[in-house]
Write a protein that holds these residues in place. Sequence first.
Motif, PDB file in Angstrom:
ATOM      1  N   GLY A 271      29.884  45.089   1.057  1.00  0.00           N
ATOM      2  CA  GLY A 271      29.719  45.725   2.356  1.00  0.00           C
ATOM      3  C   GLY A 271      30.276  47.124   2.448  1.00  0.00           C
ATOM      4  O   GLY A 271      30.193  47.752   3.502  1.00  0.00           O
TER       5      GLY A 271
ATOM      6  N   SER B 119      27.257  48.986  -1.428  1.00  0.00           N
ATOM      7  CA  SER B 119      25.977  48.526  -0.893  1.00  0.00           C
ATOM      8  C   SER B 119      24.831  49.385  -1.398  1.00  0.00           C
ATOM      9  O   SER B 119      23.732  48.879  -1.689  1.00  0.00           O
ATOM     10  CB  SER B 119      26.010  48.529   0.638  1.00  0.00           C
ATOM     11  OG  SER B 119      26.315  49.815   1.141  1.00  0.00           O
TER      12      SER B 119
ATOM     13  N   THR C 289      26.226  45.758   5.237  1.00  0.00           N
ATOM     14  CA  THR C 289      25.662  44.437   4.953  1.00  0.00           C
ATOM     15  C   THR C 289      24.407  44.225   5.796  1.00  0.00           C
ATOM     16  O   THR C 289      23.437  43.609   5.344  1.00  0.00           O
ATOM     17  CB  THR C 289      26.680  43.313   5.224  1.00  0.00           C
ATOM     18  OG1 THR C 289      27.123  43.379   6.589  1.00  0.00           O
ATOM     19  CG2 THR C 289      27.884  43.427   4.304  1.00  0.00           C
TER      20      THR C 289
ATOM     21  N   VAL D 219      23.953  37.600   0.336  1.00  0.00           N
ATOM     22  CA  VAL D 219      25.217  38.244   0.710  1.00  0.00           C
ATOM     23  C   VAL D 219      26.017  37.255   1.549  1.00  0.00           C
ATOM     24  O   VAL D 219      25.543  36.767   2.575  1.00  0.00           O
ATOM     25  CB  VAL D 219      24.974  39.543   1.490  1.00  0.00           C
ATOM     26  CG1 VAL D 219      26.304  40.123   1.973  1.00  0.00           C
ATOM     27  CG2 VAL D 219      24.234  40.552   0.631  1.00  0.00           C
TER      28      VAL D 219
END
Length: 443
Positions: A19, A24, A48, A59
Amino acid sequence: MSDALKPFADRRLHFVGIGGCGMSGLALVARELGAQVSGSDAKNTIYTQSLERNGVTGVVIGHSAESVPDAPAEVVFSSAVKPENIERVEAARKGLGELHRSGLLTQITRLHETVAVGGAHGKSSTAALLAHVLSWCGKDPSYVVGALLRPPGVHAAAGAGGTLVIEADESDKSLLSYHVHTAVVTNADLDHVGDGGGYRDIADVATVLGEFAAKAQVAVVSAQAAEHLRPHVPGMTVVDPELIDGEPMRFRLDGEVYEVNQPGVHQMHNAALVVHVARTRGCSAADTRTALLSFPGLARRFELRGKTASGARVYDDYAHHPVEVAAALAAARQVAGGGRVLAVFQPHLFSRTQQFQAEFLDALAAADQAWVEPVYPAREDPAQWTHVAESLAADADARRPVLAMSPGREELAEQLRHKAGDGDVVMLIGAGDVNTLAEALVS
């Protein structure tokens, strides 16, 4: 074929701390390159959420041993994820390979002709603007940017054009490991003194940024950075635009006039670097002009969050260094016109706050009224830094009436709703969670 160059389609990558902004983005690019991607993070973030919107499944919110895949797989982690993290411990038990975030990015830079944007301030904005301009001009670049673009909200992509645009972070000196064709340096300034960077003074920063730029085939730097880097990078190109007074915000470079749609003088200097690189990569002046004006901006970079019931505009900015705070407030003053600027600042990291306490409070004095929140600790232990908060409170209290310590989010929101009127600008400043205050202010 080396591990670094083997096809990503053969790889299973699990990102611990997926995140984060950099992590990411790497996860998005790795997936687009064909890797099977999963990951976890302690909490749900805008990143996220971006991963989910862009098709990255698997995730998990919260760290657990059960999230770690079986071999063959590699675990990717950032400097914020310590060896005792439960997923890193489980990965070691399973005999999985580990790879630091910067190591994976280094591998990706070997697959492309890389343009890396370094400097103390403006890396995300400049790298994102460059990726946007190149995309607009049909160059289809790959990019990994450490902040979300406003709609469509993608901060990383694997394009087919052969160029990779990244930001090169000097905080842990990982930028020295990247394979860089064109190094862009926005500025040189002192930061990351006590939070792991190990920088003693501006000369240390200049040495690292100088090595980064000197290793590249092409070095493009701002006039401010050039003053510090000349001893290290004799062959650099210095970009020094002629700023044109008045509105809209325009500058002249190489005989052409360009306009920017993001407030702040610093944005014109960033844009000039982008224009130079874009022109050397085949973008016409006309296309570049259009692309600059179509740039949507970045989340948490002077982002308009809405208006209060009384009509005050609320902006959110990620600034976390005194120079950045001053630039954000100068941009707010420009936007406010005759209105007042009311600022809420949340310091980020005790070490940075201690190092630059006086400079932070001097910068905040440019607001008509500013409130200082408690320090956002990030990766530091608050128990080890109690004296910093006390000193900050005493210093802020001594500077009344312009500066004051926050009475707490709820009460501060109530005060701002009453104080901020039509034409005023409320600035929420900091790299922590001060941006959540906007939800209580915007009607």
